[in-house]
Scaffold this motif. Structure first.
Motif: not given
Length: 528
Positions: A396-417
């Motif tokens: 996992c080296q990019t924004l897309e890879s991390w957010e894809s990981l979250f989605a595939i593993n049902d981890i809800k996420f949002r970018k921090s403020d």
């Protein structure tokens, strides 16, 4: 091993305990984890087992279920052991001197007559004499200090018998009456010769109240700490002085368990460390149901309270490494000296990844865990969590890879403020957004400009620019900088903290291990 089309499965949903996966693939993964254990242990022993021992001591220090009375008993048992090393007592006394010098000083005051030898005989005692007895006042301030105060007070009280032992630098000596009105005249005293005279001719001084009072605060301990540590060790073991052991008991009750472990456990030989762990096990309540597997010391409490058959510390060192020091282990892997081990680990990771595609859940692996004793099960899941850490760090080296990981593993996420300041030394810093504060923004811009100028000067004068960016992949630096500069809030911890890509592998692998262990222990309890 870089990003590929196969995303890491974290298995964050509790499996159905009916075996619905591929048992053969599960057994293959377990055999691969056994092979990984061998390689990781080889790395740990080659790279420095003493460091792994320090990691374990740190984990032990985090155990919170030990009372003050119990921690005192644990360490007194070690200190009273027939195998005791003077190193342990010396380290403990060093702590007492640094944190409670007055406690040791009170013992010293009762033994002040024995400090005569501290100021006699050898050439290096000159510095001791000057440090302790030269603190006479110059007519201003609060008066004579330390040994100077004791010397002057004793000389006045006993002037009929010892005044002649005072040596003066001038042509003639000073009378008690003259010095009484002008205390700064003591600055003309030949301190070295006077103290040597007292050593030879005034033995009463060393057992006097005046001298005892001067050492009571313990400040004298820092003139020559090694001398006084040896002195107190002899009082402990050669003379078994009750007052010293009372000071030790009080200190062991007052100091935190964490502090004692950090300073003392690393001193122990392996045999004594194993005895300590065995004693520690007796104080952990085996009926207490562990719940907080996110605590790095909790799994250790489980092992210690449920199992007492660990013949070697090696297993604990390995477990602690893969569960609590994943990043340091990965550092070993990337060391140029261990390219062969790295190649083997990459091969194991590839095979585990392939086998995982055939297993729909952790159910098959968990069912195998239920057949093992708890140490083996924890080791298996600990190694599996390190596999997760390794793959996340590598793939996992990019924004897309991390957010894809979250989605595939049902981890809800949002970018921090929050946004992250990336320093040239590779350290990230979260800063809360505050665009309404013009003053704060101006200060940040000024600081950023100064930082840029500093970096420019450094890089102009240093050709090792790549070495300054410690963790940045220059082959894809734009994407990596972008992902490192962003942080996310995740459902894994109730959106309570922001996580950058640098910290996500450790957080997620720890969360996996915590979840898996919670399910496994609950299943064990239900079966029992």
């Amino acid at each position: 091993m870089r990003q590929n089309n196969t995303m890491v499965q974290l298995f964050l949903s509790e499996p159905k305990w009916e075996v619905d996966g591929d048992i053969d693939s599960a057994k293959l993964i377990i055999s691969l984890l056994d092979r990984l254990e061998s390689v990781v242990w080889s790395l740990m022993t080659s790279a420095g087992q003493s460091e792994a021992r320090l990691w374990l001591c740190n984990t032990v220090s985090g155990i919170s279920s030990i009372s003050r009375e119990q921690q005192r008993e644990l360490f007194v048992k070690l200190l009273r052991s027939k195998r005791v090393s003077r190193g342990l007592a010396s380290q403990l006394l060093q702590m007492v001197f640094e944190k409670r010098p007055h406690k040791a000083g009170h013992v010293l005051a009762k033994k002040s007559y024995r400090l005569e030898k501290f100021f006699e005989g050898k050439l290096f005692t000159l510095m001791r004499i000057l440090q302790w007895f030269s603190n006479f006042c110059d007519g201003v301030g609060s008066g004579h200090q330390k040994g100077a105060k004791a010397l002057s007070q004793f000389a006045f009280v006993n002037r009929d018998v010892c005044w002649e032992e005072l040596e003066w630098k001038g042509k003639h000596g000073q009378s008690p009456a003259m010095v009484a009105t002008k205390p700064h005249y003591f600055l003309d005293l030949d301190v070295q010769q006077t103290v040597e005279n007292f050593v030879d001719n005034v033995p009463e001084f060393w057992s006097s109240n005046e001298f005892a009072e001067s050492v009571k605060d313990g400040e004298i301990l820092f003139i020559d700490t090694k001398f006084f540590i040896d002195f107190f060790v002899d009082l402990m073991y050669k003379e078994d002085v009750r007052d010293v052991w009372e000071v030790i008991d009080d200190f062991l009750m007052e100091e935190s368990f964490s502090s004692l472990c950090h300073h003392l456990l690393i001193i122990l030989e392996e045999h004594d460390f194993r005895i300590f762990l065995e004693s520690l096990r007796k104080y952990i309540n085996p009926r207490r149901e562990p719940k907080d597997f996110g605590n790095s010391s909790y799994w250790l409490e489980i092992i210690l309270c449920r199992c007492g058959d660990c013949d070697s510390i090696d297993q604990l060192l390995l477990l602690n490494g893969v569960i609590n020091h994943r990043r340091q282990l990965l550092g070993f892997v990337h060391d140029d000296e261990y390219q062969e081990e790295k190649s083997t680990i990459n091969d194991i990771m590839l095979q585990i990844r392939t086998a995982s595609l055939k297993v729909n859940s952790l159910a098959s692996i968990f069912c195998e865990c239920l057949k093992l004793n708890i140490i083996e099960a924890i080791k298996l899941l600990g190694l599996l969590s390190w596999v997760v850490y390794y793959r996340l760090s590598e793939e996992c080296q990019t924004l897309e890879s991390w957010e894809s990981l979250f989605a595939i593993n049902d981890i809800k996420f949002r970018k921090s403020d929050k946004y992250v300041l990336l320093h040239y030394d590779g350290v990230s810093e979260d800063i809360e957004s505050d665009f309404d504060s013009r003053t704060s923004s101006r200060n940040r811009r000024k600081k950023k400009k100064r930082s840029k100028k500093k970096r420019r000067r450094n890089y102009d004068n240093d050709n090792s620019y790549e070495n300054e960016l410690l963790d940045f992949d220059t082959s894809n630096s734009g994407q990596n900088l972008e992902s490192k500069a962003v942080s996310w809030l995740l459902s894994t911890d109730g959106f309570s903290a922001s996580w950058t890509s640098a910290d996500l592998p450790d957080h997620l692998s720890k969360h996996c291990f915590s979840s898996w262990m919670r399910w496994l222990v609950a299943k064990w309890n239900n079966v029992a």
